[in-house]
Design an enzyme around this catalytic site. Structure first.
Site, PDB file in Angstrom:
ATOM      1  N   HIS A 223       1.017  -1.187   0.008  1.00  0.00           N
ATOM      2  CA  HIS A 223      -0.108   0.163  -0.050  1.00  0.00           C
ATOM      3  C   HIS A 223       0.865   1.208   0.011  1.00  0.00           C
ATOM      4  O   HIS A 223       1.684   1.411  -0.842  1.00  0.00           O
ATOM      5  CB  HIS A 223      -0.927  -0.036   1.396  1.00  0.00           C
ATOM      6  CG  HIS A 223      -1.963   0.954   1.221  1.00  0.00           C
ATOM      7  ND1 HIS A 223      -2.355   1.643   0.423  1.00  0.00           N
ATOM      8  CD2 HIS A 223      -2.936   1.287   2.245  1.00  0.00           C
ATOM      9  CE1 HIS A 223      -3.370   2.477   0.552  1.00  0.00           C
ATOM     10  NE2 HIS A 223      -3.675   2.042   1.900  1.00  0.00           N
TER      11      HIS A 223
ATOM     12  N   HIS B 140      -2.247  -2.010  -9.938  1.00  0.00           N
ATOM     13  CA  HIS B 140      -3.143  -1.436  -8.868  1.00  0.00           C
ATOM     14  C   HIS B 140      -4.441  -2.036  -9.010  1.00  0.00           C
ATOM     15  O   HIS B 140      -4.689  -2.703 -10.078  1.00  0.00           O
ATOM     16  CB  HIS B 140      -3.421   0.314  -9.367  1.00  0.00           C
ATOM     17  CG  HIS B 140      -4.229   0.870  -8.397  1.00  0.00           C
ATOM     18  ND1 HIS B 140      -5.255   1.055  -8.051  1.00  0.00           N
ATOM     19  CD2 HIS B 140      -3.384   1.630  -7.466  1.00  0.00           C
ATOM     20  CE1 HIS B 140      -5.491   1.655  -7.059  1.00  0.00           C
ATOM     21  NE2 HIS B 140      -4.326   2.190  -6.587  1.00  0.00           N
TER      22      HIS B 140
ATOM     23  N   ASP C 177       3.100   5.642  -6.813  1.00  0.00           N
ATOM     24  CA  ASP C 177       4.288   5.440  -5.833  1.00  0.00           C
ATOM     25  C   ASP C 177       5.458   5.397  -6.859  1.00  0.00           C
ATOM     26  O   ASP C 177       6.737   5.217  -6.449  1.00  0.00           O
ATOM     27  CB  ASP C 177       4.106   4.179  -5.166  1.00  0.00           C
ATOM     28  CG  ASP C 177       3.075   4.114  -3.997  1.00  0.00           C
ATOM     29  OD1 ASP C 177       3.024   5.421  -3.081  1.00  0.00           O
ATOM     30  OD2 ASP C 177       2.310   3.412  -3.798  1.00  0.00           O
TER      31      ASP C 177
END
Ligand SMILES: CC(C)(COP(=O)(O)OP(=O)(O)OC[C@H]1O[C@@H](n2cnc3c(N)ncnc32)[C@H](O)[C@@H]1OP(=O)(O)O)[C@@H](O)C(=O)NCCC(=O)NCCS
Length: 436
Positions: free
Chosen positions: A268, A307, A363
């Protein structure tokens, strides 16, 4: 019969049932009337990891993962990132509308008013080991605020809820900055209320002996945009934790600590730290093909790719990529960017990634920018948690005021033993030997 129904025939009993369809969804509890016999509990759904289960109605964040769309309260993320400050967006998430100039001025003033930490909280943080992970410090200290503000338990009182929301949004950057200074062995810096939210955060991170900290405006704006992009992302793992823990009427400090704990995982919010570790391991552009091979063979994951919801380029990653150019103009480039660009170039045309719809997520580039700004990888998830606090609180508030919500309590499919006869300890060895 309304066309907005689903007819199910139970082949065990040959009975048919009409279930209402609302917003493309059937109510899981409607399935309970489907029973094989009068003793039957009724049909349930099995959905590990909530792959296809809506747990709430929400009007905060909209994602269309196939088309790469993200909107807060109806506004596209690209527009908000271009025109708003983070605190303006936090207001939007919490109250549903963008503030007018007076509302924004008051809101910024109120958040600024709540940036100080109680001195005992400072002392608590001093007790962490010098090499404690900043995310562990953040989670523990946010939880500890529950002891400083016991009034936060009054979660049914809207004014009280708002006070705690302001406290959390105001104090989380102060805790984050203290965790950073703590790991470097520097004295903590108190907030400077003349500065904007990101500038004050930079002040608490980086001020040394100068009487007044002056933030670089490009870096302050970049940080503010990164905060906007990370502010909410509907029912992800940490937000679900916030709602789930908050559904027990736990106070918002403890609920936020639980959400931050969920965020710290490498699948996460911890992924941006994992991306940097991966880029270090790859070492140079020349080693990228060999690493991609390892990923395709299933030995490692390409961190920052893929994702649960986006099956397209993450719109936040696109914005971050453009922010990175402005940051690097100030800080000088980060050599890891070349490796990242090469990874992206190869992955986006490789059949493995194309067929699985694996694209860069938020990210993938954020860590490279943070590192160029001077943050160590351990801080990256903390930087994610600061703005996400606004999102968690908006979702928590929506959950608390939703009359349909109750304490979260999933069902299970029990696969263990049926009732067994207890064998006293002194007879157990003989009993076990007899069964082997
Ligand atoms: C984010 C993530 C947890 C989503 O997982 P998910 O929705 O459960 O997707 P799955 O694990 O079912 O993945 C589907 C397929 O793609 C593969 N896959 C997913 N992410 C991958 C990655 N980053 N690298 C390589 N393969 C990946 C899976 O192995 C699986 O392949 P298979 O069908 O051959 O078994 C996952 O993509 C991941 O671990 N990414 C890396 C961590 C990361 O960047 N997290 C930040 C999210 S914002």
């Amino acid at each position: 019969m309304s066309s907005n129904t689903l007819t199910i025939t139970d082949n065990r009993t040959a009975k048919s049932y009409d279930l209402a369809i609302e917003n493309g969804t059937i109510r899981a509890t409607d399935l309970r009337k489907i029973k094989a016999g009068s003793e039957d509990f009724g049909l349930m759904t099995y959905d590990p990891a909530f792959m296809n289960t809506a747990s709430c109605h929400s009007s905060i964040t909209y994602i269309d993962g196939d088309r790469g769309i993200l909107r807060y309260r109806g506004y596209p993320i690209e527009v908000l990132a271009e025109h708003c400050s983070f605190l303006e967006v936090a207001y939007l998430l919490l109250f549903g509308e963008l503030p007018d100039p007076d509302e924004l001025k008051n809101w910024v003033g109120e958040i600024t008013h709540h940036t100080m930490l109680h001195e005992t909280t400072k002392k608590l943080m001093e007790g962490f080991l010098h090499d404690a992970h900043p995310m562990g410090m953040l989670v523990s200290t946010v939880a500890a605020l529950s002891t400083v503000y016991p009034d936060a338990r009054e979660i049914r009182d809207p004014a009280n809820r708002l006070l705690q929301i302001k406290r959390l949004i105001g104090k989380v950057p102060s805790i984050a900055a203290m965790s950073y200074r703590h790991s470097l062995g520097f004295p903590y810096v108190y907030p400077d209320n003349d500065l904007s939210y990101p500038e004050n955060f930079m002040n608490m991170l980086w001020r040394m002996v100068e009487p007044k900290y002056v933030a670089n405006p490009v870096l302050a704006r970049a940080l503010d945009i990164l905060f906007i992009l990370h502010a909410d992302h509907e029912q992800n793992c940490s937000t679900s934790a916030m709602r789930s823990v908050g559904s027990a009427h736990t106070d918002p400090f403890l609920s936020t600590a639980a959400a931050a704990a969920a965020l710290s995982g490498p699948l996460h919010g911890g992924a941006n730290e994992a991306v940097l570790i991966m880029l270090d391991e790859i070492g140079s552009k020349a080693n990228v093909p060999a690493y991609i091979k390892k990923v395709k063979e299933g030995h490692v994951k390409l961190m920052g790719f893929g994702h649960r919801v986006y099956k397209n380029y993450d719109p936040r990653a696109k914005i971050i990529k453009s922010v990175s150019e402005k940051v690097f103009a100030v800080t000088g480039g980060n050599p890891k960017l070349d490796i990242a660009l090469e990874l992206e170039r190869i992955a986006l045309q490789d059949e493995y990634f194309v067929t699985r719809k694996l694209y860069p997520n938020v990210d993938f580039y954020s860590g490279i920018i943070y590192q160029a700004m001077g943050f160590r990888p351990e801080m990256f998830t903390v930087l994610f948690a600061i703005p996400r606090t606004a999102g968690w609180l908006a979702q928590w508030q929506e959950m608390v005021t939703d009359p349909e919500q109750k304490i979260a309590r999933p069902r299970q499919i029990y696969t263990g033993c049926d009732v067994r006869e207890f064998v006293p300890l002194e007879k157990r060895a003989a009993a076990l030997a007899a069964t082997r």
